[in-house]
Design a protein around this motif. Structure first.
Motif, PDB file in Angstrom:
ATOM      1  N   ARG A  51       0.850  -1.193   0.000  1.00 13.35           N
ATOM      2  CA  ARG A  51       0.000   0.000   0.000  1.00 13.35           C
ATOM      3  C   ARG A  51       0.880   1.236   0.000  1.00 13.35           C
ATOM      4  O   ARG A  51       1.805   1.352   0.822  1.00 13.35           O
ATOM      5  CB  ARG A  51      -0.915   0.005   1.224  1.00 13.35           C
ATOM      6  CG  ARG A  51      -1.941   1.139   1.239  1.00 13.35           C
ATOM      7  CD  ARG A  51      -2.800   1.057   2.495  1.00 13.35           C
ATOM      8  NE  ARG A  51      -3.862   2.026   2.502  1.00 13.35           N
ATOM      9  CZ  ARG A  51      -3.720   3.311   2.843  1.00 13.35           C
ATOM     10  NH1 ARG A  51      -2.529   3.753   3.212  1.00 13.35           N
ATOM     11  NH2 ARG A  51      -4.740   4.138   2.827  1.00 13.35           N
ATOM     12  N   MET A  85      -7.725   1.657  -5.326  1.00  9.43           N
ATOM     13  CA  MET A  85      -8.931   0.931  -4.964  1.00  9.43           C
ATOM     14  C   MET A  85      -9.792   1.852  -4.104  1.00  9.43           C
ATOM     15  O   MET A  85      -9.393   2.194  -2.983  1.00  9.43           O
ATOM     16  CB  MET A  85      -8.595  -0.343  -4.185  1.00  9.43           C
ATOM     17  CG  MET A  85      -7.776  -1.349  -4.960  1.00  9.43           C
ATOM     18  SD  MET A  85      -7.579  -2.896  -4.051  1.00  9.43           S
ATOM     19  CE  MET A  85      -6.366  -3.716  -5.084  1.00  9.43           C
ATOM     20  N   GLY A  87     -11.816   3.574  -1.480  1.00  8.68           N
ATOM     21  CA  GLY A  87     -12.064   3.233  -0.091  1.00  8.68           C
ATOM     22  C   GLY A  87     -10.958   2.430   0.561  1.00  8.68           C
ATOM     23  O   GLY A  87     -11.004   2.182   1.774  1.00  8.68           O
ATOM     24  N   ARG A  88      -9.941   2.020  -0.205  1.00 13.31           N
ATOM     25  CA  ARG A  88      -8.862   1.195   0.340  1.00 13.31           C
ATOM     26  C   ARG A  88      -7.504   1.850   0.225  1.00 13.31           C
ATOM     27  O   ARG A  88      -6.645   1.649   1.078  1.00 13.31           O
ATOM     28  CB  ARG A  88      -8.832  -0.166  -0.366  1.00 13.31           C
ATOM     29  CG  ARG A  88     -10.073  -1.009  -0.139  1.00 13.31           C
ATOM     30  CD  ARG A  88     -10.094  -2.179  -1.104  1.00 13.31           C
ATOM     31  NE  ARG A  88      -8.971  -3.086  -0.901  1.00 13.31           N
ATOM     32  CZ  ARG A  88      -9.030  -4.174  -0.146  1.00 13.31           C
ATOM     33  NH1 ARG A  88     -10.134  -4.480   0.494  1.00 13.31           N
ATOM     34  NH2 ARG A  88      -7.984  -4.963  -0.024  1.00 13.31           N
ATOM     35  N   GLY A  89      -7.269   2.620  -0.831  1.00 13.37           N
ATOM     36  CA  GLY A  89      -5.981   3.250  -1.024  1.00 13.37           C
ATOM     37  C   GLY A  89      -5.391   2.906  -2.371  1.00 13.37           C
ATOM     38  O   GLY A  89      -6.051   2.330  -3.237  1.00 13.37           O
ATOM     39  N   GLU A 154     -11.240 -13.518  -2.518  1.00  8.28           N
ATOM     40  CA  GLU A 154     -10.078 -12.633  -2.472  1.00  8.28           C
ATOM     41  C   GLU A 154      -8.778 -13.421  -2.544  1.00  8.28           C
ATOM     42  O   GLU A 154      -8.748 -14.630  -2.267  1.00  8.28           O
ATOM     43  CB  GLU A 154     -10.094 -11.812  -1.171  1.00  8.28           C
ATOM     44  CG  GLU A 154     -11.338 -10.963  -0.971  1.00  8.28           C
ATOM     45  CD  GLU A 154     -11.331 -10.258   0.377  1.00  8.28           C
ATOM     46  OE1 GLU A 154     -10.638 -10.756   1.304  1.00  8.28           O
ATOM     47  OE2 GLU A 154     -11.995  -9.213   0.503  1.00  8.28           O
ATOM     48  N   GLY A 157      -6.229 -10.599   0.434  1.00 11.69           N
ATOM     49  CA  GLY A 157      -7.101  -9.498   0.823  1.00 11.69           C
ATOM     50  C   GLY A 157      -7.573  -8.624  -0.316  1.00 11.69           C
ATOM     51  O   GLY A 157      -8.347  -7.692  -0.092  1.00 11.69           O
ATOM     52  N   VAL A 158      -7.128  -8.910  -1.535  1.00  5.65           N
ATOM     53  CA  VAL A 158      -7.552  -8.130  -2.702  1.00  5.65           C
ATOM     54  C   VAL A 158      -8.724  -8.847  -3.358  1.00  5.65           C
ATOM     55  O   VAL A 158      -8.611 -10.013  -3.735  1.00  5.65           O
ATOM     56  CB  VAL A 158      -6.400  -7.977  -3.719  1.00  5.65           C
ATOM     57  CG1 VAL A 158      -6.893  -7.234  -4.972  1.00  5.65           C
ATOM     58  CG2 VAL A 158      -5.232  -7.237  -3.088  1.00  5.65           C
ATOM     59  N   ALA A 218     -13.850  -3.121  -5.447  1.00 13.42           N
ATOM     60  CA  ALA A 218     -13.016  -1.922  -5.265  1.00 13.42           C
ATOM     61  C   ALA A 218     -12.413  -1.480  -6.592  1.00 13.42           C
ATOM     62  O   ALA A 218     -11.198  -1.318  -6.723  1.00 13.42           O
ATOM     63  CB  ALA A 218     -11.925  -2.168  -4.225  1.00 13.42           C
TER      64      ALA A 218
END
Length: 258
Positions: A51, A85, A87-89, A154, A157-158, A218
């Motif tokens: 990230r 993404m 809301g996620r970064g 996922e 986590g993606v 996302a």
């Protein structure tokens, strides 16, 4: 604040900073920043899936305004090096996950085989009358009670895919409860004695992602999903599952094996 009067900032050792950009060099600051981040990715300082700092953190680190930083990140996105993404970064983009379509296609096994951690959760489940196309796929009369199961899957986590599955309700009682507990359709089918299912048919199309798909996966506006419709059957080739899966097109590479 403009690019010409942005002040240099310090940053932790090993991280890109304002010292990496040269004002008055004739090369636009956004281009220098994009090249610096690109170098960090190429040289392994920023790993796939990592990230990135927030816009505010990056802008402070390089000593530039957010407009300049956004242009740099937009360039890296166009090059396929990073992915925003909602809301996620923003993340360093991982290479597409190879997803083989074979007679025995299993999501968790495929993701684990690629060195990533599989995950899944049930979004919704309910009994519905089988529509004509669902009934034809499952070889039952239209209107037969069917269990509809919606899952988000996922890797590390993606979010990769949203799968909508239909089963003949009478044959797959409590499958949704088992899937919710285990996060796996395969484990749920195994618990019901149907774990040795085989792929009977696969159809692949593509279209723009709709609003719900963009939210769950996302995805920014304009992205494409690959729609994979499949029928899985038991040892007697009797259909037990019809699935309509929507994959994020740039996160997965479908590989059809003969």
């Amino acid at each position: 604040m403009t690019d010409t009067d942005d002040m240099p900032m310090t940053s932790p050792p090993g991280e890109a900073s304002a010292s990496d950009v040269a004002r008055g060099s004739g090369v636009a600051l956004w281009k220098q920043i994009a090249e610096r981040i690109e170098a960090d990715i190429a040289e392994g300082r920023l790993k796939p899936g990592a990230r990135l700092p927030t816009e505010a953190e990056f802008a402070e680190r390089f000593g530039v305004n957010r407009h300049t930083l956004r242009r740099a990140l937009a360039t890296l996105t166009e090059q396929g090096l990073v992915e925003a993404m909602p809301g996620r970064g923003t993340f360093v983009k991982e290479p597409p996950l190879r997803y083989p379509i074979t007679p025995r296609t299993r999501f968790s096994e495929i993701v684990s085989g690629e060195g990533r951690a599989p995950g899944g959760r049930v979004i919704a489940s309910r009994i519905v009358p089988a529509a004509t196309d669902i009934a034809a796929a499952l070889r039952v009369p239209p209107g037969t009670d069917a269990l509809r199961l919606d899952m988000l899957r996922e890797a590390d986590g993606v979010p990769l895919t949203i799968g909508t599955h239909w089963y003949v309700a009478e044959r797959c009682r409590d499958l949704d409860l088992i899937a919710a507990a285990t996060g796996s359709v395969t484990r749920a089918l195994e618990a019901l004695g149907l774990g040795d299912y085989r792929r009977l048919e696969t159809r692949i199309t593509a279209r723009p992602a709709d609003e719900e798909e963009r939210s769950l996966l996302a995805l920014p506006a304009g992205r494409t999903v690959m729609v994979v419709e499949s029928i899985n059957g038991d040892a007697r080739r009797q259909p037990i599952q019809f699935t309509r899966a929507r994959f994020s097109a740039d996160r997965v590479q479908l590989v059809v094996k003969n």
